[in-house]
Every structure is written in structure tokens, then in C-alpha cells.
Design a protein around this motif. Structure first.
Motif, short mmCIF file in Angstrom:
data_model
loop_
_atom_site.label_atom_id
_atom_site.label_comp_id
_atom_site.label_asym_id
_atom_site.label_seq_id
_atom_site.Cartn_x
_atom_site.Cartn_y
_atom_site.Cartn_z
N PHE A 13 88.49 -101.83 32.63
CA PHE A 13 89.91 -101.55 32.86
C PHE A 13 90.33 -100.10 32.60
O PHE A 13 91.40 -99.71 33.05
N THR A 14 89.55 -99.32 31.87
CA THR A 14 89.93 -97.92 31.71
C THR A 14 89.67 -97.17 33.02
O THR A 14 88.78 -97.51 33.78
N PHE A 15 90.50 -96.16 33.26
CA PHE A 15 90.43 -95.30 34.44
C PHE A 15 90.85 -96.02 35.73
O PHE A 15 90.66 -95.47 36.81
N GLN A 16 91.39 -97.24 35.62
CA GLN A 16 91.96 -97.87 36.81
C GLN A 16 93.24 -97.12 37.19
O GLN A 16 94.04 -96.78 36.33
N LYS A 17 93.43 -96.89 38.47
CA LYS A 17 94.54 -96.03 38.90
C LYS A 17 95.52 -96.81 39.77
O LYS A 17 95.17 -97.28 40.85
N PHE A 18 96.74 -96.96 39.27
CA PHE A 18 97.85 -97.52 40.04
C PHE A 18 99.13 -97.25 39.25
O PHE A 18 99.09 -96.89 38.08
N GLU A 19 100.26 -97.43 39.89
CA GLU A 19 101.54 -97.18 39.24
C GLU A 19 101.93 -98.37 38.36
O GLU A 19 101.59 -99.52 38.69
N PRO A 20 102.64 -98.14 37.25
CA PRO A 20 103.09 -96.85 36.74
C PRO A 20 101.96 -96.07 36.08
O PRO A 20 101.06 -96.65 35.48
N SER A 21 102.03 -94.75 36.21
CA SER A 21 101.03 -93.88 35.61
C SER A 21 101.70 -92.56 35.25
O SER A 21 102.85 -92.32 35.58
N GLY A 22 100.96 -91.71 34.56
CA GLY A 22 101.49 -90.39 34.22
C GLY A 22 101.53 -90.15 32.72
O GLY A 22 100.70 -90.66 31.96
N MET A 23 102.52 -89.37 32.30
CA MET A 23 102.67 -89.01 30.90
C MET A 23 102.99 -90.23 30.04
O MET A 23 103.73 -91.11 30.46
N VAL A 24 102.41 -90.25 28.85
CA VAL A 24 102.65 -91.34 27.91
C VAL A 24 103.53 -90.82 26.78
O VAL A 24 103.20 -89.83 26.12
N GLU A 25 104.65 -91.49 26.57
CA GLU A 25 105.56 -91.14 25.48
C GLU A 25 105.50 -92.26 24.44
O GLU A 25 105.67 -93.43 24.76
N GLY A 29 103.68 -94.69 21.71
CA GLY A 29 102.37 -95.28 21.45
C GLY A 29 101.81 -94.78 20.13
O GLY A 29 102.55 -94.43 19.20
N SER A 30 100.51 -94.72 20.04
CA SER A 30 99.87 -94.23 18.82
C SER A 30 99.93 -92.71 18.72
O SER A 30 99.65 -92.14 17.66
N GLY A 31 100.28 -92.05 19.83
CA GLY A 31 100.31 -90.60 19.85
C GLY A 31 98.98 -89.97 20.20
O GLY A 31 98.87 -88.76 20.33
N ARG A 32 97.95 -90.78 20.41
CA ARG A 32 96.62 -90.26 20.68
C ARG A 32 96.26 -90.29 22.16
O ARG A 32 95.26 -89.71 22.56
N VAL A 33 97.05 -91.01 22.95
CA VAL A 33 96.85 -91.05 24.40
C VAL A 33 98.06 -90.38 25.05
O VAL A 33 99.18 -90.84 24.88
N LYS A 34 97.83 -89.31 25.77
CA LYS A 34 98.93 -88.53 26.35
C LYS A 34 99.08 -88.73 27.85
O LYS A 34 100.13 -88.45 28.40
N MET A 35 98.03 -89.17 28.52
CA MET A 35 98.07 -89.41 29.95
C MET A 35 97.36 -90.73 30.25
O MET A 35 96.36 -91.06 29.61
N ALA A 36 97.89 -91.47 31.23
CA ALA A 36 97.26 -92.73 31.62
C ALA A 36 97.33 -92.86 33.13
O ALA A 36 98.36 -92.55 33.75
N SER A 37 96.24 -93.30 33.73
CA SER A 37 96.20 -93.47 35.18
C SER A 37 96.82 -94.79 35.62
O SER A 37 97.03 -95.02 36.80
N SER A 38 97.11 -95.67 34.66
CA SER A 38 97.77 -96.95 34.95
C SER A 38 98.16 -97.59 33.62
O SER A 38 97.82 -97.10 32.55
N LEU A 39 98.87 -98.69 33.73
CA LEU A 39 99.29 -99.41 32.53
C LEU A 39 98.08 -99.97 31.78
O LEU A 39 97.98 -99.84 30.55
N VAL A 40 97.14 -100.58 32.50
CA VAL A 40 95.97 -101.16 31.83
C VAL A 40 95.06 -100.06 31.28
O VAL A 40 94.36 -100.28 30.29
N ASP A 41 95.07 -98.90 31.91
CA ASP A 41 94.29 -97.78 31.37
C ASP A 41 94.81 -97.42 29.99
O ASP A 41 94.02 -97.23 29.05
N TRP A 42 96.14 -97.32 29.84
CA TRP A 42 96.71 -97.02 28.52
C TRP A 42 96.41 -98.13 27.52
O TRP A 42 96.03 -97.86 26.38
N ILE A 43 96.57 -99.39 27.94
CA ILE A 43 96.36 -100.52 27.03
C ILE A 43 94.96 -100.49 26.44
O ILE A 43 94.77 -100.58 25.22
N PHE A 44 93.96 -100.34 27.31
CA PHE A 44 92.58 -100.44 26.81
C PHE A 44 92.09 -99.14 26.19
O PHE A 44 91.11 -99.16 25.44
N ARG A 45 92.74 -98.03 26.46
CA ARG A 45 92.46 -96.82 25.69
C ARG A 45 92.92 -97.01 24.24
O ARG A 45 92.19 -96.70 23.29
#
Length: 255
Positions: A122-134, A136-152
Motif C-alpha cells: 500500500f505504500t507509494f500507491q498514487k490517487f487522490e487525495p494526495s499532497g502535503m500532509v499537515e 499526523g506524527s510530523g514525520r511524514v510530510k508528503m503522501a501520494s495517497s491516503l493509504v500511502d500516508w496510513i501505512f507510512r
């Protein structure tokens, strides 16, 4: 018709088929492989439910303008066993799909599927919503999709995958020592809220030999820096095409 007995028979057949496949894959004699395969299949088929009272994280972030909350549940030993996803201002279909996705992942985790397997998929999967991350834990700043952020976030927290983080843990710790900074006062470091000089600039000047110091001082005084062969003085000045010593008056060969 007793549907319960039919379901049990179907389940037994499925388990037997799985055992046979595992036996075929194991590079050992069949009499050794069968009990190992049965234990393996029983482990996978057994769901290890979480306790009613459990610890976990509750993280909220905004990704591409969409708000999402990630809630985790942990086993007593700290392993991840459950995730819950909550969104706001989304359609009912989107919320339902996200909820079912979280349930499917949780069931997989409770049946022994490694978190790394989900992270790899699931990491690096690309679909909307994506972009800057505000947030969270503060350690992930960009995500290519919602599931990308979740599993990061899950990989960083529960699998130690620092390679998936954009910000190091030490950068978020207010009590870590900062990188050295050269100021007019010297080399300074910041530790938490304390800022102090650890080394003066004089202490970090390169060492200078006696010859180099004499040459430098002579040059600063307007001399050439050369040494007189007769008296050893460094007060040599240009005299035409030759050099003349101001102390003893000798020259380097010119009259």
C-alpha cells in the motif's frame, strides 16, 4: 438441511487443501511436513482477538485538504492488531469503503499477516487525495495517497521503517543537541532551550609553525617575507631586481 454442518465440512475441506499445499512446498519428508503444515495452517486460521482494553495511537492529519484520523489498537506486547479510520465531510459511500478497508486490514493483522506485507503493497500507491500532509506524527510530510500516508505512519511506528519517514525522530525531540553553528562568539550548539558556546573561534584556528608565523608577520609589515642568508632576519625589501636586508644591509647579489 443443517447448514452449520455443511459450512463445517466446507471449512474442513479448505483447511485440508491448504495443508496439502504447504506439505508440497516444504522440502522435507511427508511424515515430517504434515504436522508442521497443520500447525502452520492452524496458526493462520486462528484469529487472535485484541483485549477489550488496549493501548494505541490516535493521529489526525490533513492530506490534500481532506481530514483523516488514524486510530490503532495494540496487543499487550505492543504489536499492531487493529486500525480504525475516521474521515469528516465525505460521502457515505467513501466513509463506508474506508471503514471496510480498515476492518479487512485488522482481520489480516489478527490472523498473523505481517504488517510489512501491507506496507509493501500500500505504500507509494498514487490517487487522490494526495499532497502535503499537515499534522499526523510530523514525520511524514508528503503522501501520494491516503493509504500511502496510513501505512507510512504504521510502518514508522510499528515496524521501525525510518526509510519511509521524511523527518527524523531526533529532529522532533526538543532535547536533542543541534548541529554545530559558527557564530561571532564561537561554535555554538542548542540543547533543548539552552544555547551555549562549546568552542571559541580561537580554539579552532589551525596551528601555525614558527616559520609560517614569521613569514606572515613580515608580509603584514610590508616586507617580502624572505629570510636573510647573512643574519637570518625576515626584514627583506625589494631593491631593484634583488632583495636587501634592512637589518644588516646585505643584498641577494645586486649592487
Amino acid at each position: 438441511v443443517d447448514t452449520t454442518s455443511l459450512e463445517d465440512e466446507e471449512e474442513d475441506e479448505a483447511v485440508s487443501a491448504m495443508v496439502e499445499k504447504v506439505v508440497e512446498a516444504l522440502p522435507v519428508p511427508q511424515e515430517v511436513a504434515v504436522p508442521v503444515a497443520k500447525s502452520f495452517v492452524d496458526y493462520i486460521a486462528t484469529r487472535r482477538a485484541l483485549p477489550d482494553k488496549k493501548k494505541g495511537d490516535n493521529v489526525k492529519a490533513r492530506i490534500g485538504g481532506h481530514s483523516v484520523r488514524l486510530i490503532t489498537g495494540e496487543y499487550p506486547d505492543g504489536r499492531l492488531g487493529e486500525i480504525i479510520l475516521v474521515t469528516s465531510k465525505e460521502g457515505a459511500a467513501w466513509r463506508a469503503m474506508l471503514n471496510q478497508f480498515a476492518i479487512a486490514v485488522s482481520i489480516g493483522l489478527q490472523h498473523g499477516v505481517p504488517l510489512e506485507a501491507f506496507v509493501k503493497v500500500f505504500t507509494f500507491q498514487k490517487f487522490e487525495p494526495s499532497g502535503m500532509v499537515e499534522g499526523g506524527s510530523g514525520r511524514v510530510k508528503m503522501a501520494s495517497s491516503l493509504v500511502d500516508w496510513i501505512f507510512r505512519e504504521l510502518a514508522i511506528e510499528y515496524a521501525g521503517r525510518e526509510d519511509l519517514a521524511h523527518v527524523g525522530a531526533e529532529d522532533l525531540d526538543p532535547y536533542t543537541i543541534s548541529k554545530p553553528e559558527i557564530t561571532s562568539e564561537g561554535v555554538m550548539r542548542t540543547r533543548g532551550e539552552t544555547r551555549e558556546v562549546q568552542l571559541t573561534l580561537d580554539a579552532i584556528q589551525p596551528t601555525e609553525s614558527a616559520e609560517a608565523k614569521a613569514y606572515r608577520l613580515a608580509r603584514e609589515a610590508g616586507f617580502t617575507g624572505d629570510i636573510c642568508d647573512d643574519c637570518g632576519s625576515s626584514k627583506m625589501v625589494r631593491n631593484g631586481t634583488c632583495l636587501k636586508c634592512n637589518d644588516c644591509g646585505s643584498t641577494t647579489g645586486c649592487s
